[in-house]
Design an enzyme around this catalytic site. Structure first.
Site, PDB file in Angstrom:
ATOM      1  N   HIS A  70       0.852  -1.187   0.000  1.00 17.81           N
ATOM      2  CA  HIS A  70       0.000   0.000   0.000  1.00 17.81           C
ATOM      3  C   HIS A  70       0.892   1.244   0.000  1.00 17.81           C
ATOM      4  CE1 HIS A  70      -3.081  -2.611   2.445  1.00 17.81           C
ATOM      5  NE2 HIS A  70      -2.934  -3.034   1.205  1.00 17.81           N
ATOM      6  N   TYR A 133       3.798   2.412  13.815  1.00 15.18           N
ATOM      7  CA  TYR A 133       4.165   3.380  12.793  1.00 15.18           C
ATOM      8  C   TYR A 133       3.585   4.750  13.125  1.00 15.18           C
ATOM      9  CZ  TYR A 133      -0.170   1.341  10.771  1.00 15.18           C
ATOM     10  OH  TYR A 133      -1.425   0.833  10.567  1.00 15.18           O
TER      11      TYR A 133
END
Length: 487
Positions: A70, A133
């Site tokens: 992605h 993240y």
């Protein structure tokens, strides 16, 4: 196994902007500790100050869990809290590096900075793996995403665990091959003041690509209370503020004073807030009028501001607020000449009509042609020069307005001696309308911009080329200028 005792180190990869980072991990019998993101240390080590706004955690309990490739329109800092992953990154941005691949194993002692538009995928190599993240934008359904099939033959990723043996979502299995991927476009560059002479030169320099936007005040009103939501600002990489109130004499009137402060100071403050909140680079075009002209030498970027009139005061205020933006270029210039009404065209018109003008001879500076100014702005942005203030004008020997007028007369085949030099006081004597004070010395030092690799054109050569092009068959010169210091 997690490696303990590493020094903080940043390694470039085969994908531009994708940075692999070794993290110091400190452990003993109780476990381990690391600074997952430490802005001061990591920026000093070479990582960009990417401004994270959200922290996410992803957990996978089974070995081999594989997440699709992605690419998102934001930067991402990925690290592992526990366990180990195999990461695969594919550049899905428009440009020469489209399709480039990089792979690496990530454990708690490693992290990676994934730039906007680079596709990322992860396969767990240990049970109960959790990775975190940080991202510098909030998820939005209106954002532009791109995807690549995990089994794409062009990328040819060598997965440690064959894809046929792992858990993959049906959505990820349906992603397109590289040839059918829609590349992530670059962030948009917005040029304000698009109808002005510098705005038109910037259009020539930047082109009319899909990722360059030009706006006038009618398109985007900086005084609007809805400015913060007028655009999806996270999709913008740079704003070039070529808009300004430049009627220096009218600025001395009541109405002009308000208009000058609104455009040159309040408008810049609004842009500065937008740029700071969204990580945008702000390019703000400034003026020699921020100085009083009393310096016997060329002005450097570090010289103290000392404006004389309202226009100069508003430009100085704009400089100060623009400099608060973390990513900023304040570009100071002087005596700008472009494709609109200007001093050079006025002098050429007077010469053609046989007029012997009186021209100011005690203001000294250098001409700046808009195509050169636009080229310098593009250079600063494209080379990612150090942020800060830059003087940008033509190069060569400084001259007075009268000197330039005589050169125009000579280059157009007329008698240069018909130009009479007068003082500023003599030129404006007897005028009933307000007159703004002018700096007598407008010479700007060009050392700093030259050090970035941009070479200013010699002013005399640029003037000759401008006149030749302006008077060639088919040109559309516009004579006259309401602010030209000669008549």
């Amino acid at each position: 196994m997690t490696a303990f005792g590493k020094a903080l180190a940043v390694t470039e990869t085969t994908i531009p902007g994708l940075l692999l980072v070794d993290l110091p991990v400190h452990g003993d019998s109780r476990g381990w500790f690391k600074e997952n993101w430490q802005r001061e240390k990591m920026v000093a080590a070479g990582l960009p100050d990417f401004g994270p706004v959200q922290n996410n955690v992803s957990f996978n309990d089974a070995v081999g869990t594989t997440r699709g490739i992605h690419a998102e329109p934001w930067d991402k800092w990925v690290s592992v809290a526990t366990g180990r992953i195999f990461g695969a990154w594919v550049d899905l941005r428009e440009g020469e590096s489209f399709g480039a691949v990089f792979t690496a194993e990530i454990d708690p002692s490693r992290a990676i900075l994934v730039p906007r538009g680079v596709g990322n995928s992860y396969q767990t190599l240990e049970a109960d793996t959790a990775y975190t993240y940080l991202v510098n934008d909030h998820w939005s359904p209106d954002a532009a995403y791109s995807f690549l099939n995990l089994a794409d033959e062009t990328a040819a990723i060598d997965w440690p665990i064959p894809l046929a043996e792992v858990e993959i979502s049906a959505k990820d299995l349906a992603h397109p091959r590289l040839a059918d991927v829609a590349p992530i476009p670059p962030r948009t560059t917005l040029v304000l003041g698009a109808s002005g002479q510098l705005g038109r030169a910037l259009r020539t320099a930047l082109g009319d690509g899909a990722h360059v936007e030009y706006a006038t005040r009618a398109d985007l009103d900086l005084s609007s209370p809805d400015l913060a939501t007028a655009r999806r600002w996270r999709d913008y990489g740079a704003i070039v503020n070529a808009a300004a109130y430049t009627a220096v004499d009218l600025a001395e009137t009541a109405d002009g004073r308000a208009a000058a402060w609104s455009a040159n100071a309040s408008g810049v403050a609004a842009l500065a807030r937008i740029a700071t909140e969204n990580g945008i680079t702000l390019v703000h075009v400034s003026s020699d009028y921020v100085f009083d002209g009393s310096n016997p030498d060329a002005y450097t970027e570090a010289d103290a501001l000392a404006p004389l009139g309202v226009y100069g005061q508003t430009k100085a205020a704009g400089d100060v607020v623009a400099a608060t933006v973390p990513r900023h270029y304040v570009v100071r210039t002087s005596w700008v000449i472009g494709d609109g009404r200007n001093f050079v065209r006025t002098m050429a018109s007077l010469a053609d009509r046989g007029v012997a003008p009186r021209v100011v001879g005690d203001q000294i500076g250098r001409l700046t042609f808009t195509d050169d100014l636009a080229a310098a702005i593009v250079h600063l942005l494209s080379t990612q020069a150090p942020y800060g203030v830059y003087n940008v004008t033509g190069a060569g020997t400084p001259q007075s307005w009268a000197d330039i007028a005589r050169t125009v007369y000579r280059l157009t085949g007329h008698d240069a001696e018909s130009v009479t030099a007068v003082t500023t006081e003599e030129y404006f004597a007897g005028q009933d309308a307000p007159v703004a004070p002018r700096p007598r010395n407008s010479v700007l030092d060009l050392t700093r911009v030259t050090a970035t690799g941009w070479t200013p054109r010699d002013g005399a050569e640029a003037l000759e080329a401008y006149l030749a092009a302006d008077r060639s068959p088919g040109s559309e010169s516009a004579p006259g200028s309401e602010s030209a210091p000669g008549s």
